[in-house]
Write an enzyme that holds these catalytic residues in place. Structure first.
Site: not given
Ligand code: EPZ
Length: 427
Positions: A22-23, A117, A122, A310, A402
């Protein structure tokens, strides 16, 4: 909404095939916005709500999409837009992936801010930092990100993208897509090393963009003037694979998880072995034997190649079975613990201290009504339900749909007793 009714206590036997990621699919679907010609993707988990919502979003911003089996073709339509409304974006956070490609292609984009969420706040500040480094002026107004390339085309830049919780997967992906149609070279430091980022890099390369360094913290991208299209085989879903490994470990019996990439599951394999789970790792499959004497451990979620956040909730369900105290420290999303209260409804003894979950394992679980709050939390409740005595009803499995294709069918094929039914109460 549907619910799952699970009658616990059956051991699992047989083989389960892993679906496409998916991701891994999502960034590639959005990257098709960069192309002037058709993009053909094979192995897409098309029965997931998130994939269907993405295809709908792509259609609404002017692409044509065709699905046949697990193959998806995306073609540019006649009137392509540079805007994604709140109605399109609110359903799924990953929709913010359209920001980079729309901006790169049109020179401007207006995309609704995604909301928070169940797993936390996020923010998207690092996504914005990425496109700003490529020369975009960005304003957030009335709930929308309004971005415009100075001189109407993005230009290569140098940016560091790690934040307080480590590198950002989504921010790295958005910046890579934007950089693909920018003039000159972009260097991303502090880039996410996740396989989904590396997959996008391979796809962009297939479409003619020159990229190096994917899978490492430094990625360089040489933008091109035009992207004509391309083809790609989506890799298997490492989180789905990990979830079925944990299912095999929790329920007893012998399960082969087939069609996965064990190299992407190293951290989980190490953890399961430390917990005394017996595994046999093949080239594209892993066999797991359920183990009644599990050893409690202390672990933490971390950016790749560490334990994926995840898989945290699913692992917690397994830890409930290990006699003694286990700890999981959540380093990516410190509030991603909505499943604790629900697991406790099944008789688990888990408490949370800040970003750490303390699991007092060994209690016997008993079936109850529980509520799914997010995708991976739902999976952990299903896993716990497999070993809870009596009947567990997991409500709101919309979340599960999802991210897991036909989960109840896959579990039933292994011998579990799981039935999907309409939830009359509509909760
Ligand atoms: C991706 O989300 C995945 N989603 C998530 O999977 C997964 O949990 C996450 O990466 C971490 O591996 C998809 O691939 C669609 P991040 P993403 O940006 O890209 C912080 C699932 O269950 N951050 O790597 O949104 C953030 O808050 C989902 O399939 C900032 O501070 O995650 C977090 O603490 C849920 N500023 C960390 O970085 C930003 O601009 C990592 O988030 C962006 C993120």
């Amino acid at each position: 909404m549907d619910k799952l009714i699970i009658r616990g206590g059956r051991s699992l036997h047989g083989t389960v095939n892993v679906s496409g990621s998916k991701n891994g699919s999502l960034p590639i679907l959005y990257a098709s916005l960069l192309a002037d010609g058709p993009v053909r993707l094979r192995g897409v988990p098309v029965d997931l709500i998130d994939i269907r919502s993405t295809l709908r979003l792509l259609e609404e911003i002017g692409m044509r999409t065709f699905v046949e089996g697990s193959e998806v073709v995306i073609e540019p339509g006649d009137s392509r837009q540079s805007m994604a409304t709140y109605d399109l974006v609110r359903k799924m956070r990953a929709s913010v992936y359209c920001l980079g490609p729309l901006l790169a292609r049109h020179g401007h984009a207006r995309v609704s801010m995604p909301g928070g969420c169940a797993i936390g706040i996020r923010p998207i500040d690092l996504h914005l930092k990425g496109i700003q480094a490529l020369g975009a002026d960005v304003e957030v107004r009335n709930g929308y990100i309004e971005a415009r390339a100075q001189g109407d085309r993005l230009c290569g830049g140098h940016v560091y993208l790690s934040g307080p919780f480590g590198p950002t997967v989504g921010g790295t992906i958005n910046t890579m897509m934007a950089a693909s149609l920018a003039t000159g070279e972009t260097i991303i430091e502090g880039a996410a090393c996740e396989p989904e980022v590396a997959g996008l890099a391979r796809f962009l390369r297939e479409m003619g963009v020159s990229i190096e360094g994917e899978g490492t913290p430094t990625i360089s991208i040489m933008g091109v003037d035009r992207i004509s299209g391309g083809e790609f085989d989506v890799p298997p879903d490492r989180i789905e694979a990990g979830t079925y490994l944990i299912a095999g470990a929790i329920a007893g019996g012998e399960v082969e998880v087939k069609g996965c990439l064990p190299a992407e599951l190293r951290a989980l394999i190490d953890i399961l072995e430390r917990m005394n789970v017996r595994l046999e790792v093949g080239e594209n499959s892993i066999r797991v034997w359920g183990q009644s004497r599990l050893v409690p451990i202390d672990t933490a979620t971390l950016p790749y190649p560490g334990l994926p956040t995840d898989l945290q909730a699913q692992l917690m369900a397994l830890m409930c079975r290990a006699e003694g105290l286990s700890l999981i420290s959540e380093k990516i999303y410190p509030d991603r613990f909505m499943h604790i209260a629900e697991l406790n409804r099944l008789g688990a003894r888990i408490r949370k201290e800040g970003p750490i979950a303390i699991i007092e394992g060994g209690a016997s679980l008993s079936g109850a009504d529980v509520m799914a709050s997010d995708l991976r939390a739902s999976a952990s409740l299903v896993l716990a339900g497999l070993v809870a005595e009596g009947q567990t009803e997991v409500h709101r499995i919309y979340h599960l749909d999802r991210g897991y294709e036909h989960m109840e069918k896959k579990l039933c094929s292994l011998g579990a007793d799981v039935v999907r039914t309409h939830d009359e109460d509509g909760v």
